[in-house]
Each structure stands twice: as structure tokens, then as C-alpha cells.
Design an enzyme around this catalytic site. Structure first.
Site, mmCIF file in Angstrom:
data_model
loop_
_atom_site.group_PDB
_atom_site.id
_atom_site.type_symbol
_atom_site.label_atom_id
_atom_site.label_comp_id
_atom_site.label_asym_id
_atom_site.label_seq_id
_atom_site.Cartn_x
_atom_site.Cartn_y
_atom_site.Cartn_z
ATOM 1 N N CYS A 8 15.171 -12.256 1.078
ATOM 2 C CA CYS A 8 13.825 -11.718 1.333
ATOM 3 C C CYS A 8 12.907 -12.800 1.882
ATOM 4 O O CYS A 8 12.660 -13.818 1.222
ATOM 5 C CB CYS A 8 13.236 -11.136 0.046
ATOM 6 S SG CYS A 8 11.554 -10.479 0.274
ATOM 7 N N CYS B 166 10.613 -3.553 7.035
ATOM 8 C CA CYS B 166 11.563 -4.670 7.050
ATOM 9 C C CYS B 166 12.888 -4.185 6.478
ATOM 10 O O CYS B 166 12.921 -3.447 5.492
ATOM 11 C CB CYS B 166 11.017 -5.831 6.220
ATOM 12 S SG CYS B 166 12.142 -7.244 6.077
ATOM 13 N N CYS C 187 16.590 -7.044 3.321
ATOM 14 C CA CYS C 187 17.303 -6.938 2.044
ATOM 15 C C CYS C 187 18.444 -5.929 2.112
ATOM 16 O O CYS C 187 19.363 -5.962 1.279
ATOM 17 C CB CYS C 187 16.343 -6.592 0.908
ATOM 18 S SG CYS C 187 15.614 -4.946 1.020
ATOM 19 N N CYS D 29 5.910 -7.663 -0.174
ATOM 20 C CA CYS D 29 6.904 -7.011 0.680
ATOM 21 C C CYS D 29 6.340 -6.750 2.078
ATOM 22 O O CYS D 29 5.216 -6.280 2.238
ATOM 23 C CB CYS D 29 7.334 -5.692 0.029
ATOM 24 S SG CYS D 29 8.559 -4.772 0.979
ATOM 25 N N CYS E 86 26.210 -10.504 -7.317
ATOM 26 C CA CYS E 86 25.637 -10.687 -5.979
ATOM 27 C C CYS E 86 24.120 -10.604 -6.034
ATOM 28 O O CYS E 86 23.550 -9.723 -6.681
ATOM 29 C CB CYS E 86 26.172 -9.619 -5.031
ATOM 30 S SG CYS E 86 25.447 -9.674 -3.366
ATOM 31 N N CYS F 286 23.172 -6.728 2.471
ATOM 32 C CA CYS F 286 23.920 -6.099 1.370
ATOM 33 C C CYS F 286 25.375 -5.866 1.776
ATOM 34 O O CYS F 286 25.643 -5.227 2.806
ATOM 35 C CB CYS F 286 23.275 -4.782 0.981
ATOM 36 S SG CYS F 286 24.150 -3.905 -0.341
ATOM 37 N N ASP G 78 9.549 11.947 0.031
ATOM 38 C CA ASP G 78 8.780 10.711 0.002
ATOM 39 C C ASP G 78 7.268 10.942 0.089
ATOM 40 O O ASP G 78 6.527 10.062 0.511
ATOM 41 C CB ASP G 78 9.236 9.798 1.153
ATOM 42 C CG ASP G 78 8.807 8.354 0.973
ATOM 43 O OD1 ASP G 78 8.625 7.939 -0.186
ATOM 44 O OD2 ASP G 78 8.654 7.645 1.988
#
Length: 357
Positions: A196, A239, A242, A212, A189, A246, A132
Site C-alpha cells: 500500500c 487504487c 493492494c 487510502c 502473506c 494479491c 454499494d
């Protein structure tokens, strides 16, 4: 001859939960980044614009690349999700940041994998890896390597363990047999799109990062846009909503890796407790975690916004001697919270105070 099977076994032995291989070839999905940036969705993340050309082809990062090894770690723990937290004074911190900093943990493991591969392949082996922090579109390669698919929440979803996974990438000049790409199983879905709180998922699988909460609380280094502060709620770093909603995470397994477990000082952390810490104490609290990316200054800003959103019961924290927020006052060399004298932080404190009136 080193095989992909051997690499995968070694990756799992080193502590990774998933490992797959993709080819370092032209991939149509990689070409979508410039269009996304052109729509302004990258916001202030100008480093994406600067590195867009490299991110569109991993061979610009490692010219000799033939294969891309993608690894993942499950970081889910048996602690409440953000959507299960009703107390407005409980700090919302992204699940991945509760434990050890994933850059350090996975970076160390990837380094060991790379060195092992070098020993197996011998002279001439070339590789680069990142967690990352490199100009690589990890999610696209994770999908191509069969670790899952990119869901409507833009996270990589594995059908067996869900989306609570962190990714690492190792590009090398060995021509491995690639795995089959993951198959999208989101179907009709769109719980994540609807859930959000900031409306950042402007359409399935398309994120407007400017909205976001992860962007607002982590990526922005200056002031948080006033019109978006209320949407942050009690989120002080990232956050998870989302992902919370799921269906593939409903039965997601819990990690057995102790490094992802919440540190005691962050478990159930409350806004007033974190705010009361002096700067050195706040620094110690985030030491060794991904929260270091926001830093003390960023967390003070985020805490101020969250406290303002919590209402009058908490904004009283800003009243009285030493509460801070006067940018005109002279900083004291003995002030244990010099971050409160920062003009940007002070502006957010004043905004938060106004919310409690």
C-alpha cells in the site's frame, strides 16, 4: 416452494458470476463497525456514522429479513495492472471504473432477480436490494454466504476467481438454507499490507480510510490534505495496488462480460489528454461509468494533483493563457472549463505548479 438452489441458478442466468446465501441473524463481525469508526478511520464519511446502527443489523433495513442473498460479478480484464504501469503520465483509474457503471449493471440484474423471486414466492414476499449504495456491510454477508473471505486488504477474496469482484445484496423474508462461510486463506502473506503506497492498511484487515487513495480521490469532496497529495501519485480515481499484488489475483480469470471492458476513451488514458478536455468533454468521458461519483470538479482536482506528482514535464500544462488556477479572476460565460475557476480546484492547481519548480 422456492429454494436457494433455484435462486442461485436464476442469478447466474441473469449474468452474475457468484451467488450465495447467508442468514439474517446476529453476526459478531457486524458489530465491529462502531469501534472502527471510533478510531476515526472513517474520516469524512459521516454517512457511515449516521447509518452505523442500521449497518449493524440488516433487519433494521428490512425488518422481516430472514435471508441475505449475495451476488458478485467478476470485472477483471486482460489490461495492465497499476503496479505494471511505469509511465508517470498514465492516469491510474480503478479497474472497476473502466467499463459500465456497476451500480447500473448490477442494480438492473438484482432488480430482475427480486422480481423473479417475488413471482416464485407469491403474495407476502418482501425484499430490498442494493449495490454499494445501501446501509449494508456487503463484505461481511459475502463472507457469511460463502463467496470468499475478507482478506488482509479488506477485500472479499474468492479462492477461484480472486478479489476482482463487485458485490450486490438482496435481503428477503424467505428462510433459505444458508451456505457455509468462507474460510480465510491469506495465511502468513501480507503483500497487500506492505505494498500500500499510503500505509492505509494499518494492520492486517484494518483499513484507515483516511490514508487510502480511493478515499482521497473519491470520497473527499473538498480539498485533499496537502501532506497526502504526493502519495496519490498518478491515481485520479481509486487504487488497485493492494489487489494487484494479491497471489489469488495472479491467475484470476478474465471476465467474458463486455460491460466491464474498458471504454475506448478511458483505455490507457493519459493525464495531459484528460486535463486538456473542456468540462463538457470530461463529462462525456465519464458518462455511464463509476467515475461520475467524483464528478468533473473532483476529477479536475485529482488530475491537478497527479500532474503535480508527475513533475516539471507536465506542470507546464498549467502555464500560459487559459491554463486556469487564478481564483481571483472573473469566470467567463464562454470559458469551456469553468471548473478551473473553482477555488478548491484552483488551490490544487497552484500546489501542482509549485511541485514543478
Amino acid at each position: 416452494m422456492m429454494t436457494s438452489g433455484q435462486v442461485k441458478k436464476r442469478a447466474l442466468d441473469l449474468g452474475f458470476d457468484l451467488c450465495g446465501v447467508a442468514s439474517a441473524v446476529d453476526i459478531e463481525a457486524l458489530a465491529g463497525l462502531p469501534q472502527w469508526l471510533g478510531r476515526g478511520f472513517g474520516g469524512r464519511m459521516t454517512y457511515l456514522d449516521r447509518s452505523a446502527r442500521v449497518r449493524s443489523d440488516i433487519r433494521r433495513w428490512l425488518p422481516s429479513a430472514r435471508s441475505v442473498v449475495v451476488v458478485a460479478n467478476l470485472y477483471n480484464t486482460d489490461h495492465p495492472h497499476h503496479v505494471e504501469m511505469a509511465d508517470p503520465a498514465q492516469a491510474r483509474i480503478a479497474r472497476y471504473a473502466w467499463g459500465d457503471d456497476y451500480h447500473d449493471v448490477m442494480g438492473g440484474r438484482l432488480g430482475e432477480l427480486g422480481r423473479w423471486m417475488h413471482g416464485e414466492a407469491g403474495p407476502g414476499f418482501e425484499a430490498r436490494w442494493c449495490v454499494d449504495d445501501g446501509p449494508v456491510q456487503e463484505k461481511v454477508y459475502a463472507w457469511q454466504a460463502g463467496l470468499g473471505w475478507i482478506g488482509k486488504n479488506t477485500c472479499v477474496i474468492n479462492p477461484g476467481i480472486g478479489s476482482w469482484i463487485l458485490l450486490g445484496v438482496l435481503a428477503c423474508n424467505v428462510d433459505f438454507e444458508p451456505d457455509a462461510p468462507g474460510v480465510n486463506q491469506c495465511g502468513t502473506c501480507q503483500l497487500c499490507v506492505d505494498a500500500c503506497p499510503a500505509g492505509a492498511l494499518v494492520e492486517p484487515s484494518v483499513l484507515d480510510a483516511r490514508r487510502c487513495l480511493s478515499y482521497l480521490t473519491i470520497e473527499i469532496r473538498g480539498g485533499m490534505p496537502v501532506g497526502q497529495r504526493s502519495s496519490a501519485g498518478a491515481h485520479i480515481f481509486g487504487c488497485d495496488i493492494c489487489q494487484d499484488v494479491c497471489p489469488y489475483n495472479a491467475l484470476a480469470p478474465v471476465t467474458r462480460d463486455a460491460c466491464w471492458r474498458p471504454k475506448a476513451r478511458l483505455q490507457g488514458a493519459r493525464l495531459e489528454t484528460l486535463w486538456a478536455l473542456d468540462d463538457a468533454g470530461l463529462e462525456r468521458t465519464i458518462e455511464g461509468t463509476a467515475l461520475r461519483r467524483a464528478g468533473v470538479r473532483g476529477l479536475r482536482r485529482n488530475l491537478a494533483v497527479a500532474i503535480g506528482n508527475a513533475g516539471p514535464g507536465l506542470t507546464s500544462l498549467f502555464e500560459g493563457p487559459g491554463a486556469g488556477s487564478d481564483p481571483c479572476s472573473e469566470p467567463s460565460s464562454t470559458d469551456p472549463r469553468p471548473s478551473l475557476q473553482d477555488p478548491m480546484v484552483a488551490e490544487h492547481v497552484n500546489w501542482a505548479r509549485s511541485q514543478g519548480r
